[in-house]
Write an enzyme that holds these catalytic residues in place. Structure first.
Site, PDB file in Angstrom:
ATOM      1  N   GLU A 113       4.000 -10.849  -6.522  1.00 33.80           N
ATOM      2  CA  GLU A 113       2.874 -10.979  -7.450  1.00 33.80           C
ATOM      3  C   GLU A 113       3.147 -10.396  -8.826  1.00 33.80           C
ATOM      4  OE1 GLU A 113       3.153  -9.047  -4.848  1.00 33.80           O
ATOM      5  OE2 GLU A 113       2.061  -7.164  -4.999  1.00 33.80           O
ATOM      6  N   VAL A 128     -16.805 -11.607 -24.505  1.00 30.98           N
ATOM      7  CA  VAL A 128     -16.586 -12.858 -23.776  1.00 30.98           C
ATOM      8  C   VAL A 128     -17.515 -12.986 -22.564  1.00 30.98           C
ATOM      9  CG1 VAL A 128     -14.836 -14.275 -22.644  1.00 30.98           C
ATOM     10  CG2 VAL A 128     -14.140 -12.566 -24.292  1.00 30.98           C
ATOM     11  N   ASP A 129     -17.631 -11.903 -21.786  1.00 33.27           N
ATOM     12  CA  ASP A 129     -18.300 -12.022 -20.490  1.00 33.27           C
ATOM     13  C   ASP A 129     -19.768 -12.401 -20.630  1.00 33.27           C
ATOM     14  OD1 ASP A 129     -15.850 -11.052 -19.845  1.00 33.27           O
ATOM     15  OD2 ASP A 129     -16.539  -9.043 -19.319  1.00 33.27           O
ATOM     16  N   SER A 130     -20.487 -11.675 -21.475  1.00 28.06           N
ATOM     17  CA  SER A 130     -21.917 -11.982 -21.596  1.00 28.06           C
ATOM     18  C   SER A 130     -22.103 -13.346 -22.255  1.00 28.06           C
ATOM     19  CB  SER A 130     -22.658 -10.889 -22.361  1.00 28.06           C
ATOM     20  OG  SER A 130     -22.147 -10.743 -23.660  1.00 28.06           O
ATOM     21  N   GLY A 157       0.837  -1.195   0.000  1.00 30.25           N
ATOM     22  CA  GLY A 157       0.000   0.000   0.000  1.00 30.25           C
ATOM     23  C   GLY A 157       0.864   1.234   0.000  1.00 30.25           C
ATOM     24  N   HIS A 199       7.663  -7.537  -3.938  1.00 34.06           N
ATOM     25  CA  HIS A 199       6.349  -7.924  -4.486  1.00 34.06           C
ATOM     26  C   HIS A 199       6.457  -9.232  -5.284  1.00 34.06           C
ATOM     27  CE1 HIS A 199       4.009  -4.282  -3.543  1.00 34.06           C
ATOM     28  NE2 HIS A 199       5.204  -3.700  -3.539  1.00 34.06           N
ATOM     29  N   CYS A 215       5.405  -6.138   1.457  1.00 28.77           N
ATOM     30  CA  CYS A 215       5.811  -4.726   1.417  1.00 28.77           C
ATOM     31  C   CYS A 215       5.178  -3.946   2.578  1.00 28.77           C
ATOM     32  CB  CYS A 215       5.462  -4.121   0.057  1.00 28.77           C
ATOM     33  SG  CYS A 215       6.321  -2.574  -0.222  1.00 28.77           S
ATOM     34  N   TYR A 216       4.231  -3.052   2.315  1.00 27.64           N
ATOM     35  CA  TYR A 216       3.596  -2.346   3.435  1.00 27.64           C
ATOM     36  C   TYR A 216       2.982  -3.342   4.422  1.00 27.64           C
ATOM     37  CZ  TYR A 216       0.446   0.621   6.112  1.00 27.64           C
ATOM     38  OH  TYR A 216      -0.213   1.253   7.143  1.00 27.64           O
ATOM     39  N   LYS A 240     -11.022 -12.171 -15.590  1.00 28.04           N
ATOM     40  CA  LYS A 240     -11.192 -12.421 -17.029  1.00 28.04           C
ATOM     41  C   LYS A 240     -10.571 -13.748 -17.481  1.00 28.04           C
ATOM     42  CE  LYS A 240     -12.375  -9.998 -20.838  1.00 28.04           C
ATOM     43  NZ  LYS A 240     -13.549  -9.099 -20.880  1.00 28.04           N
ATOM     44  N   GLY A 280     -21.627  -9.790 -27.771  1.00 27.36           N
ATOM     45  CA  GLY A 280     -20.602 -10.286 -28.683  1.00 27.36           C
ATOM     46  C   GLY A 280     -19.285 -10.492 -27.942  1.00 27.36           C
TER      47      GLY A 280
END
Ligand code: XMP
Length: 533
Positions: free
Chosen positions: A192, A247-249, A76, A190, A103-104, A389, A245
């Protein structure tokens, strides 16, 4: 848990969200404001362990009923000495669970448990390396010298009682500290981010080695559990779903269809602003291949008439959004017994809404139906609201959606209208569609499509002089845009091979009548944006 994400249901639209955390081993990440917090959650989930992000001050009840195996305190921007600096709540230390401070997160661990943090004389930012001084389960399988990525000003001068120091860096005498008895781990770097090349192994050591999570969070399990939850929520009700059209829907609809079959009706509003062949593909996939009830509304004329003479990008967005909502509402009302609305809301949308302190979930603009009137009283079905995603793509593949649909680059709701600079006309859209298709085809043929976050053509409103054969030409300039990114917050322009750019340019100028110049956009974000409008 869900309440902390501020997904408070409204009276008219009760949200019955699936809760995948129940029954799965979970790692909780407390968010102290780092720009990488969401990345930590994604990395944990890549290990097939469910990961839940909570605000740093979430109450302890948030985790009751969950099978929490460990807690990660994110980085942070604060200093532990700032007035009102965010600290970990007491329940973290009382939980008896392994804790990893990053880190923080490490600094507040030291600060709260009796160590000492001092302002660093030099800020350590960017690539660095740490030297391990003794074996430590968190660094299992790694070399003694480890490349890491640092971003901190303060540093630890004294570790708290019960801890031992396991590694140092140029600027941090204590880059890794561990209390083996309580299973507390602090790391100054970090793990990640991709710039810590072995970071994934470090997180794996924490999640699987130290927290003993075996990883039951898989696409197959998710699908089975979602199907059960959707059936329980919907019963014999009828669900409507807007398809864009994207991906998500598409994945949300396919999942709901798997659960309740013909009780689902999809509405696809074709706004005439999609890429070449995209509308046909949506209709084919959903009707012929998947046999889903589909209402296909061909509304190009309505959208184009709303866009006539509009040049301001934000006006374009508003007009497109309003037109969409009007048409969608009309079609939704025609499905008389509809009582649920399915949306492809993803986890980052939920988190973003929550972290902005909104009282209820803000829904993405445009096609995600922000504006259905309350009198429709539709319950929300949001089967993807806990997914990132890349997880959605895996689910889409497992559900058998076509590869080109599942791996499609993100596409903005207002579509090609914001890639035609200035006024949008059918003629310009058709020109852009052809140029855009060439960009897509050549990038795919070069095997680079999946390496890019987005790639597309933009039709400018600038005309320039050219020469073709014996003739002078006066045509539009097209911009080719290709970016690499982890998310859309930042992006770098893609270093596409010159030969590929040459081929794209050559083909566009030769094959698309009206375009005689191609330029490549070499602006990163920031300072540019990905789209031109
Ligand atoms: P920018 O251009 O802001 O874009 O760097 C970031 C990401 O958002 C997409 N984008 C939109 N998506 N409606 C959307 O649904 C919009 O109005 C919109 N504008 C930009 C863009 O394609 C990129 O992925």
């Amino acid at each position: 848990m869900a309440t902390v994400m501020s997904d408070a249901p409204t009276e008219s639209q009760p949200t019955a969200a699936l809760d995948p955390a129940k029954g799965h081993e979970t790692i909780v990440v407390l968010d102290f404001g780092s720009q990488f917090t969401m990345l930590i959650a994604r990395r944990v989930r890549e290990l097939n362990t469910y990961c839940e992000l909570l605000p740093f001050d979430a109450p302890g009840e948030c985790i009751s009923g969950l099978d929490v195996r460990g807690i990660i305190l994110s980085g942070g921007p604060s200093s532990v000495y700032d007035e009102g600096a965010p600290l970990a709540p007491q329940w973290v230390w009382d939980s008896g669970l392994p804790v990893l401070g990053i880190c923080y997160g490490m600094q507040l661990m030291a600060h709260q448990l009796g160590g000492e943090v001092v302002p660093g004389t030099e800020r350590e930012y960017g690539p660095a390396w740490i030297s391990r001084s003794a074996p430590c389960p968190l660094l299992d399988g790694l070399d003694d010298d480890i490349d890491v990525w640092m971003s901190h000003g303060d540093r630890l001068s004294k570790i708290p009682p019960g801890f031992a120091s396991f590694a140092s860096s140029g600027n941090s005498p204590h880059a890794v500290m561990v209390d083996p008895k309580r299973q507390y781990y602090g790391i100054q770097f970090h793990p990640e981010v991709v710039h810590t090349p072995r970071g994934k192994e470090i997180l794996k050591n924490f999640v699987q080695g130290i927290c003993r999570s075996e990883g039951t969070w898989t696409a197959g399990n998710f699908i089975d559990e979602s199907i059960a939850a959707i059936r329980a929520q919907v019963g014999s009700g009828r669900v409507i779903c807007g398809l864009s059209g994207g991906v998500d829907s598409a994945v949300a609809a396919a999942l709901v269809h798997r659960a309740i079959g013909d009780q689902l009706t999809c509405i696809f509003v074709d706004n005439g602003l999609l890429r070449l062949g995209e509308a046909v593909q949506v209709v084919e996939t959903f009707t012929r291949n998947m046999h889903i009830n589909l209402v296909h509304v061909e509304a190009e004329d309505q959208f184009l008439s709303q866009l006539a003479e509009v040049t301001n990008p934000e006006t374009k967005r508003v007009r497109i959004g309003n037109t969409f909502i009007r048409i969608f509402e009309e079609e939704a009302r025609a499905i008389e017994d509809a009582n649920f609305l399915c949306q492809g809301t993803l986890y980052p949308d939920v988190i973003e809404s929550a972290s902005h302190g909104a009282g209820s979930v803000k829904i993405k603009t445009h096609h995600n139906v922000g504006g259905l009137p309350p009198d429709m009283k539709l319950g929300l079905v949001e089967p993807l609201r806990y997914l990132f995603k890349d997880e959605v793509r895996r689910i889409g593949e497992a559900l058998g959606l076509p590869e080109e649909m599942v791996w499609r680059h993100p596409f903005p709701g207002p579509g090609l209208a914001i890639r035609v600079i200035g006024e949008v006309t059918k003629e310009k859209l058709d020109m852009l569609r052809l140029a855009d298709r060439i960009v897509m085809d050549e990038i795919a043929a070069a095997g680079l499509y999946r390496d890019l976050w987005q790639s597309f053509a933009v039709l400018t409103d600038t005309k320039s002089v050219g020469v073709m054969g014996d003739f002078r030409t006066y045509g539009y300039a097209v911009v080719v845009r290709a970016v690499v990114a982890d998310d859309a917050m930042t992006a770098d322009w893609a270093r596409l091979p010159h030969d590929l750019l040459a081929k794209i340019s050559n083909r566009i100028v030769n094959e698309v009548h009206g375009i005689n110049r191609v330029v490549y956009d070499i602006t990163s974000k920031p300072p540019g944006t990905i789209e031109w409008e």
